[in-house]
Design a protein around this motif. Structure first.
Motif, mmCIF file in Angstrom:
data_model
loop_
_atom_site.group_PDB
_atom_site.id
_atom_site.type_symbol
_atom_site.label_atom_id
_atom_site.label_comp_id
_atom_site.label_asym_id
_atom_site.label_seq_id
_atom_site.Cartn_x
_atom_site.Cartn_y
_atom_site.Cartn_z
ATOM 1 N N THR A 72 -10.251 12.313 -11.239
ATOM 2 C CA THR A 72 -10.414 12.025 -12.855
ATOM 3 C C THR A 72 -9.626 11.600 -13.425
ATOM 4 O O THR A 72 -10.156 11.151 -14.766
ATOM 5 C CB THR A 72 -11.673 12.975 -13.301
ATOM 6 N N SER A 73 -8.560 11.701 -13.121
ATOM 7 C CA SER A 73 -7.120 11.225 -13.862
ATOM 8 C C SER A 73 -6.731 10.607 -12.703
ATOM 9 O O SER A 73 -6.071 11.981 -11.493
ATOM 10 C CB SER A 73 -6.831 11.776 -14.869
ATOM 11 N N ASN A 74 -5.380 10.312 -12.621
ATOM 12 C CA ASN A 74 -3.913 9.953 -11.785
ATOM 13 C C ASN A 74 -3.189 9.065 -12.195
ATOM 14 O O ASN A 74 -3.364 8.203 -12.714
ATOM 15 C CB ASN A 74 -4.560 8.551 -10.306
ATOM 16 N N THR A 75 -1.759 9.862 -12.718
ATOM 17 C CA THR A 75 -1.019 8.885 -13.127
ATOM 18 C C THR A 75 0.105 9.217 -12.777
ATOM 19 O O THR A 75 0.926 10.153 -11.462
ATOM 20 C CB THR A 75 -0.913 10.001 -14.516
ATOM 21 N N CYS A 76 1.047 8.164 -12.390
ATOM 22 C CA CYS A 76 2.753 8.531 -11.428
ATOM 23 C C CYS A 76 3.589 8.676 -13.018
ATOM 24 O O CYS A 76 3.405 7.037 -13.579
ATOM 25 C CB CYS A 76 2.310 6.907 -10.572
ATOM 26 N N GLU A 77 3.904 9.560 -12.633
ATOM 27 C CA GLU A 77 5.246 9.474 -13.468
ATOM 28 C C GLU A 77 6.794 9.348 -13.598
ATOM 29 O O GLU A 77 7.105 8.593 -14.780
ATOM 30 C CB GLU A 77 5.161 11.183 -14.208
ATOM 31 N N GLU A 78 6.984 8.790 -12.127
ATOM 32 C CA GLU A 78 8.877 8.748 -11.974
ATOM 33 C C GLU A 78 8.886 8.244 -10.839
ATOM 34 O O GLU A 78 8.376 8.572 -10.091
ATOM 35 C CB GLU A 78 9.198 10.102 -12.519
ATOM 36 N N ARG A 79 9.731 7.449 -10.463
ATOM 37 C CA ARG A 79 10.358 7.633 -9.192
ATOM 38 C C ARG A 79 11.697 7.908 -9.182
ATOM 39 O O ARG A 79 12.597 7.670 -10.003
ATOM 40 C CB ARG A 79 10.499 5.488 -9.490
ATOM 41 N N ARG A 80 11.738 8.397 -7.506
ATOM 42 C CA ARG A 80 13.317 8.691 -7.472
ATOM 43 C C ARG A 80 13.553 8.121 -6.160
ATOM 44 O O ARG A 80 13.007 7.508 -5.582
ATOM 45 C CB ARG A 80 12.479 9.835 -6.454
ATOM 46 N N VAL A 127 0.963 -1.061 0.337
ATOM 47 C CA VAL A 127 -0.298 0.160 0.401
ATOM 48 C C VAL A 127 1.075 1.776 -0.205
ATOM 49 O O VAL A 127 1.529 0.943 0.748
ATOM 50 C CB VAL A 127 -1.093 -0.214 1.201
ATOM 51 N N TYR A 128 0.116 1.893 -0.986
ATOM 52 C CA TYR A 128 0.923 3.267 -0.343
ATOM 53 C C TYR A 128 0.314 4.180 0.619
ATOM 54 O O TYR A 128 -1.054 3.908 0.258
ATOM 55 C CB TYR A 128 0.463 4.300 -2.302
ATOM 56 N N GLU A 129 2.013 4.874 0.993
ATOM 57 C CA GLU A 129 0.944 6.502 1.814
ATOM 58 C C GLU A 129 1.785 7.827 0.621
ATOM 59 O O GLU A 129 2.569 7.217 0.455
ATOM 60 C CB GLU A 129 2.034 5.875 3.096
ATOM 61 N N VAL A 179 4.373 6.627 -1.131
ATOM 62 C CA VAL A 179 5.717 6.168 -0.263
ATOM 63 C C VAL A 179 5.274 5.587 -0.291
ATOM 64 O O VAL A 179 4.370 4.576 0.341
ATOM 65 C CB VAL A 179 6.003 6.704 0.699
ATOM 66 N N ARG A 180 6.217 4.069 -0.346
ATOM 67 C CA ARG A 180 6.298 2.499 -0.377
ATOM 68 C C ARG A 180 6.792 2.381 -0.252
ATOM 69 O O ARG A 180 8.119 1.528 -0.985
ATOM 70 C CB ARG A 180 4.943 1.621 -2.012
ATOM 71 N N GLY A 181 7.765 2.207 1.300
ATOM 72 C CA GLY A 181 8.970 1.382 2.058
ATOM 73 C C GLY A 181 9.971 2.132 1.847
ATOM 74 O O GLY A 181 9.987 3.620 1.828
ATOM 75 N N SER A 182 11.122 2.277 0.773
ATOM 76 C CA SER A 182 12.222 3.512 0.575
ATOM 77 C C SER A 182 11.887 3.773 -0.706
ATOM 78 O O SER A 182 12.782 4.352 -1.778
ATOM 79 C CB SER A 182 13.364 2.302 0.374
ATOM 80 N N GLU A 183 10.813 3.251 -1.399
ATOM 81 C CA GLU A 183 10.725 4.140 -2.844
ATOM 82 C C GLU A 183 10.023 4.932 -2.913
ATOM 83 O O GLU A 183 8.191 4.422 -2.536
ATOM 84 C CB GLU A 183 10.223 2.428 -3.994
ATOM 85 N N THR A 184 9.787 5.960 -3.694
ATOM 86 C CA THR A 184 9.100 7.422 -3.493
ATOM 87 C C THR A 184 8.063 7.600 -5.303
ATOM 88 O O THR A 184 9.592 7.817 -5.852
ATOM 89 C CB THR A 184 9.556 8.431 -3.485
#
Length: 144
Positions: A136-144, A87-89, A113-118
């Motif tokens: 109405t829209s929700n996209t995830c762009e990049e990982r850091r 689960v993302y926080e 954020v999920r664990g050490s992944e943002t």
């Protein structure tokens, strides 16, 4: 029977006289009751935008006001993902823009954020006139 034009004018004049009487009977020194203020002070209200146009990004100090919109987007993100992935926080709200529609469309960029992944995500969250939120829209762009 059809009304004559004169009887319609008479009714209009009576209504106008009644309205003038009611306005004239109001006290001139009426002040707003402080009990009817909103939860936010004027300093906390984000800059308004032209109806239909998207505002410039809100000031960083106002970003916490859009946390509920980011949480609605994060909830939609978690419902769309496989539970086995975790689960993302909600991390930080990075940016928010507003658009006046039938309610308010909030364009929000946030960290998931999920664990050490943002992951940085961008969503449009419609705050309807009844106060409810719809993503109405929700996209995830990049990982850091």
């Amino acid at each position: 029977p059809p009304r004559s034009r004169a009887s319609g004018m008479t009714a209009g004049i009576r209504g106008g006289v009644l309205l003038a009487f009611l306005c004239a009977s109001l006290p001139l020194d009426t002040r707003a009751d402080p009990a009817f203020t909103t939860e936010r002070t004027l300093e906390e209200v984000p800059p308004s935008s032209m109806p239909g146009g998207v505002s410039a990004p809100v000031e960083e100090s106002h970003l916490p006001l859009y946390r509920a919109h980011a949480l609605a987007a994060l909830d939609a993100l978690n419902r769309a993902r496989d539970e086995r992935e975790g689960v993302y926080e909600l991390g930080d709200v990075l940016e928010a823009r507003t658009q006046v529609v039938a309610g308010l469309m909030v364009h929000v960029k946030y960290e998931a954020v999920r664990g050490s992944e943002t992951t940085v995500c961008a969503a449009k969250v419609w705050q309807k006139l009844d106060g409810t939120h719809q993503v109405t829209s929700n996209t995830c762009e990049e990982r850091r």
